[in-house]
Design an enzyme around this catalytic site. Sequence first.
Site, mmCIF file in Angstrom:
data_model
loop_
_atom_site.group_PDB
_atom_site.id
_atom_site.type_symbol
_atom_site.label_atom_id
_atom_site.label_comp_id
_atom_site.label_asym_id
_atom_site.label_seq_id
_atom_site.Cartn_x
_atom_site.Cartn_y
_atom_site.Cartn_z
ATOM 1 N N ARG A 160 26.718 -30.585 -16.506
ATOM 2 C CA ARG A 160 27.328 -29.709 -15.500
ATOM 3 C C ARG A 160 27.721 -30.470 -14.235
ATOM 4 O O ARG A 160 27.637 -29.959 -13.120
ATOM 5 C CB ARG A 160 26.393 -28.538 -15.130
ATOM 6 C CG ARG A 160 26.020 -27.651 -16.287
ATOM 7 C CD ARG A 160 27.229 -26.953 -16.907
ATOM 8 N NE ARG A 160 26.791 -26.134 -18.031
ATOM 9 C CZ ARG A 160 26.721 -26.583 -19.297
ATOM 10 N NH1 ARG A 160 27.059 -27.816 -19.573
ATOM 11 N NH2 ARG A 160 26.325 -25.792 -20.265
ATOM 12 N N SER A 229 26.482 -17.605 -16.286
ATOM 13 C CA SER A 229 25.213 -18.267 -15.957
ATOM 14 C C SER A 229 25.221 -18.705 -14.497
ATOM 15 O O SER A 229 26.080 -19.486 -14.085
ATOM 16 C CB SER A 229 24.998 -19.481 -16.858
ATOM 17 O OG SER A 229 24.971 -19.094 -18.209
ATOM 18 N N GLU A 325 24.738 -23.141 -10.791
ATOM 19 C CA GLU A 325 26.011 -23.627 -11.321
ATOM 20 C C GLU A 325 27.152 -23.126 -10.455
ATOM 21 O O GLU A 325 28.149 -23.805 -10.269
ATOM 22 C CB GLU A 325 26.226 -23.114 -12.753
ATOM 23 C CG GLU A 325 25.413 -23.803 -13.820
ATOM 24 C CD GLU A 325 25.899 -23.434 -15.210
ATOM 25 O OE1 GLU A 325 27.127 -23.300 -15.398
ATOM 26 O OE2 GLU A 325 25.068 -23.279 -16.107
#
Length: 341
Positions: A160, A229, A325
């Site tokens: 990520r 998410s 995130e």
Amino acid sequence: MKSQQQFSLQKHNSFAITATTPVIYYPKTIQELKSLTTVTKGIFYILGEGSNTLFVEDITPVIINPDFLGINISETNDYYEVSAACSENWHDLVCFCIKKGINGLENLALIPGSVGAAPVQNIGAYGVEIADFIESVTWFDFGKNKSVQLTRQECQFEYRNSIFKQNLKNKGIITNVTLRFIKKWQAKLSYQGLNRLSENCNALDIMNAVIELRNSKLPDPKIIPNAGSFFKNPEVCSDQFNLLKDRFPELPFYPQKNGNVKLAAGWLIEKANLKGYQMNGAAVHNKQALVLTNIESAKGEDIKNLAIYVQKTIFDNFGISLQPEVRMIAEQGEVFLKEIH
């Protein structure tokens, strides 16, 4: 170049947060990007489809919303190359490739957002990351006022993460992504939910299974505003993992090549009894604890405060610091949750 002043962004972020930008620009050519020199020397934010953005104040920075479109395919005896402009929709690109018999992206189906945003976050799901396929990225450098090509290695991909979130942050914009797919395709079925498929299944079967799985777990942002998410899955060292595993034998875990162990953030949040927890119009989703939602016209600050509460609770229960995130944007630019130690 098209632009609008005092523009409401409520329909341009998947949290449906009410926020206004003083001006939004829609560049669709390199020449129009070059004309934004003055803008890019100030405070600005590059907005794709708004599926990974939380506006935490009523006023946002100046917005650059690129409008570059187009997909091209080339091939050799061994591989296909697909070059896609940054404003193409990611899931549409996945469907386009599968329809053309170009396999590889099926595990990444239904991830929201644009093609240009995908390398920034190094999007991933079900054992696959976009970094697995990137051949090169076309990057318009604001300082040099020209385009340059970055190889996969130069993009410095991690979980990520990428150079676009680090050294190149706010220094340019991705205008094009070139992906390479080997023709000797192999299905990736190791993740739970896909391991029920036959080893002889095709890429379309996998894509349909991924869509079914994601729809069963994640709320539709058009019905319940959310950004998917919210937190990254944390990595812990082996010693910390062993202590946690002793306390929680049912703890799901994923060993990493670096010796660390990745844990499921959603499981931790659910184990801390936060599933369905509500605060000032924001909520932890009652079916997927990794998702924070806007259920009653919450402000961005309300969702941020809920994220802080979740973060603190997880640290108090497990000694693990969750990191978002989702990017949180205030009037003066990006803000971050304080890391708990």
